[in-house]
Write a protein that holds these residues in place. Structure first.
Motif, PDB file in Angstrom:
ATOM      1  N   MET A   1      40.950  23.073  39.991  1.00 31.81           N
ATOM      2  CA  MET A   1      39.893  23.999  39.598  1.00 31.81           C
ATOM      3  C   MET A   1      40.227  25.391  40.151  1.00 31.81           C
ATOM      4  SD  MET A   1      37.890  22.064  37.891  1.00 31.81           S
ATOM      5  CE  MET A   1      36.334  22.984  37.723  1.00 31.81           C
ATOM      6  N   THR A   2      39.697  26.413  39.487  1.00 32.65           N
ATOM      7  CA  THR A   2      40.001  27.775  39.949  1.00 32.65           C
ATOM      8  C   THR A   2      39.564  27.990  41.401  1.00 32.65           C
ATOM      9  OG1 THR A   2      37.931  28.529  38.960  1.00 32.65           O
ATOM     10  CG2 THR A   2      39.942  28.860  37.671  1.00 32.65           C
ATOM     11  N   ASN A   3      38.449  27.379  41.786  1.00 33.14           N
ATOM     12  CA  ASN A   3      37.998  27.618  43.166  1.00 33.14           C
ATOM     13  C   ASN A   3      38.804  26.841  44.206  1.00 33.14           C
ATOM     14  OD1 ASN A   3      36.934  25.113  42.771  1.00 33.14           O
ATOM     15  ND2 ASN A   3      34.789  25.787  42.718  1.00 33.14           N
ATOM     16  N   ASP A   4      39.797  26.082  43.754  1.00 31.63           N
ATOM     17  CA  ASP A   4      40.723  25.452  44.705  1.00 31.63           C
ATOM     18  C   ASP A   4      41.769  26.455  45.204  1.00 31.63           C
ATOM     19  OD1 ASP A   4      39.567  22.912  44.486  1.00 31.63           O
ATOM     20  OD2 ASP A   4      40.807  22.412  42.742  1.00 31.63           O
ATOM     21  N   ILE A   5      41.877  27.603  44.499  1.00 36.74           N
ATOM     22  CA  ILE A   5      42.900  28.592  44.855  1.00 36.74           C
ATOM     23  C   ILE A   5      42.226  29.934  45.097  1.00 36.74           C
ATOM     24  CG2 ILE A   5      45.064  29.684  44.155  1.00 36.74           C
ATOM     25  CD1 ILE A   5      45.467  27.296  42.265  1.00 36.74           C
ATOM     26  N   PRO A   6      41.818  30.208  46.343  1.00 33.46           N
ATOM     27  CA  PRO A   6      41.165  31.487  46.641  1.00 33.46           C
ATOM     28  C   PRO A   6      42.111  32.663  46.395  1.00 33.46           C
ATOM     29  CG  PRO A   6      40.883  29.907  48.433  1.00 33.46           C
ATOM     30  CD  PRO A   6      41.894  29.327  47.500  1.00 33.46           C
TER      31      PRO A   6
ATOM     32  N   ARG B   1      45.402  36.426  42.075  1.00 31.12           N
ATOM     33  CA  ARG B   1      45.291  37.830  42.458  1.00 31.12           C
ATOM     34  C   ARG B   1      44.161  38.443  41.639  1.00 31.12           C
ATOM     35  NH1 ARG B   1      48.912  41.003  44.961  1.00 31.12           N
ATOM     36  NH2 ARG B   1      48.906  39.142  46.248  1.00 31.12           N
ATOM     37  N   ASP B   2      43.070  38.783  42.310  1.00 32.23           N
ATOM     38  CA  ASP B   2      41.935  39.468  41.674  1.00 32.23           C
ATOM     39  C   ASP B   2      41.421  38.735  40.443  1.00 32.23           C
ATOM     40  OD1 ASP B   2      42.163  41.451  43.604  1.00 32.23           O
ATOM     41  OD2 ASP B   2      43.563  42.614  42.391  1.00 32.23           O
ATOM     42  N   GLY B   3      41.273  37.429  40.569  1.00 31.09           N
ATOM     43  CA  GLY B   3      40.678  36.656  39.484  1.00 31.09           C
ATOM     44  C   GLY B   3      41.653  36.178  38.429  1.00 31.09           C
ATOM     45  N   GLN B   4      42.904  36.591  38.530  1.00 33.96           N
ATOM     46  CA  GLN B   4      43.928  36.094  37.602  1.00 33.96           C
ATOM     47  C   GLN B   4      44.828  35.100  38.319  1.00 33.96           C
ATOM     48  OE1 GLN B   4      45.493  39.955  35.828  1.00 33.96           O
ATOM     49  NE2 GLN B   4      45.397  38.593  34.062  1.00 33.96           N
TER      50      GLN B   4
ATOM     51  N   SER C   1      37.151  27.149  30.184  1.00 35.36           N
ATOM     52  CA  SER C   1      35.779  27.525  30.523  1.00 35.36           C
ATOM     53  C   SER C   1      35.129  26.539  31.490  1.00 35.36           C
ATOM     54  CB  SER C   1      34.946  27.640  29.253  1.00 35.36           C
ATOM     55  OG  SER C   1      35.034  26.443  28.514  1.00 35.36           O
ATOM     56  N   ASP C   2      35.709  25.340  31.625  1.00 37.40           N
ATOM     57  CA  ASP C   2      35.169  24.390  32.606  1.00 37.40           C
ATOM     58  C   ASP C   2      35.613  24.727  34.030  1.00 37.40           C
ATOM     59  OD1 ASP C   2      37.832  23.684  32.634  1.00 37.40           O
ATOM     60  OD2 ASP C   2      37.514  21.568  32.149  1.00 37.40           O
ATOM     61  N   GLY C   3      36.399  25.822  34.177  1.00 33.67           N
ATOM     62  CA  GLY C   3      36.884  26.213  35.495  1.00 33.67           C
ATOM     63  C   GLY C   3      38.154  25.495  35.887  1.00 33.67           C
ATOM     64  N   GLY C   4      38.703  24.710  34.990  1.00 31.40           N
ATOM     65  CA  GLY C   4      39.937  23.990  35.284  1.00 31.40           C
ATOM     66  C   GLY C   4      41.161  24.822  34.941  1.00 31.40           C
ATOM     67  N   ILE C   5      42.224  24.605  35.703  1.00 31.28           N
ATOM     68  CA  ILE C   5      43.514  25.226  35.410  1.00 31.28           C
ATOM     69  C   ILE C   5      44.418  24.121  34.873  1.00 31.28           C
ATOM     70  CG2 ILE C   5      45.516  26.435  36.329  1.00 31.28           C
ATOM     71  CD1 ILE C   5      43.729  27.637  38.472  1.00 31.28           C
ATOM     72  N   TYR C   6      44.935  24.335  33.672  1.00 28.51           N
ATOM     73  CA  TYR C   6      45.711  23.317  32.963  1.00 28.51           C
ATOM     74  C   TYR C   6      47.121  23.806  32.704  1.00 28.51           C
ATOM     75  CZ  TYR C   6      41.188  21.208  31.843  1.00 28.51           C
ATOM     76  OH  TYR C   6      39.955  20.629  31.923  1.00 28.51           O
TER      77      TYR C   6
END
Ligand code: FES
Length: 106
Positions: free
Chosen positions: A6-11, A31-34, A99-104
């Motif tokens: 998930m995106t929030n796994d990588i601050p 980096r800055d949301g990307q 959009s589910d917040g997952g990184i695939y």
């Protein structure tokens, strides 16, 4: 399509490594949301970049750094801007943020 995390796994200005069958070991950094993903192979000697687990960035967390000889790479492009592989690049791994917040893996 393989979900890596998930995106929030990588601050922001952190990185995480993943083992995949398609790309071997890769890492993702934010980096800055990307989010940017590269194969975990230094173009200098084809070795893995990190010495400590998930430590892919330099001390200032500004660049990706190879722990073997200190090469620095742009986070956004993977291009080496300092070190013995100057001008070469890390290998981009295509990812998609859904959009589910997952990184695939794309
Ligand atoms: S192996 Fe990465 S800079 Fe030499």
């Amino acid at each position: 399509m393989l979900k890596l995390c998930m995106t929030n796994d990588i601050p922001d200005r952190e990185a995480r490594a993943f083992d995949t069958t398609a790309y071997g070991t890769l890492f993702i950094t934010q980096r800055d949301g990307q989010f940017f993903a590269y194969k975990n192979i230094c173009p200098h000697l084809q070795v893995e970049l990190e010495f400590l687990e998930n430590e892919f960035l330099d001390q200032d967390k500004e660049f990706i750094q190879c722990s073997t000889h200190g090469a620095l790479f742009q986070v956004e492009t993977g291009e080496c801007i300092s070190g013995p592989c100057l001008g070469e690049s890390l290998t981009v791994v295509p990812i998609q943020v859904h959009s589910d917040g997952g990184i695939y893996l794309a």
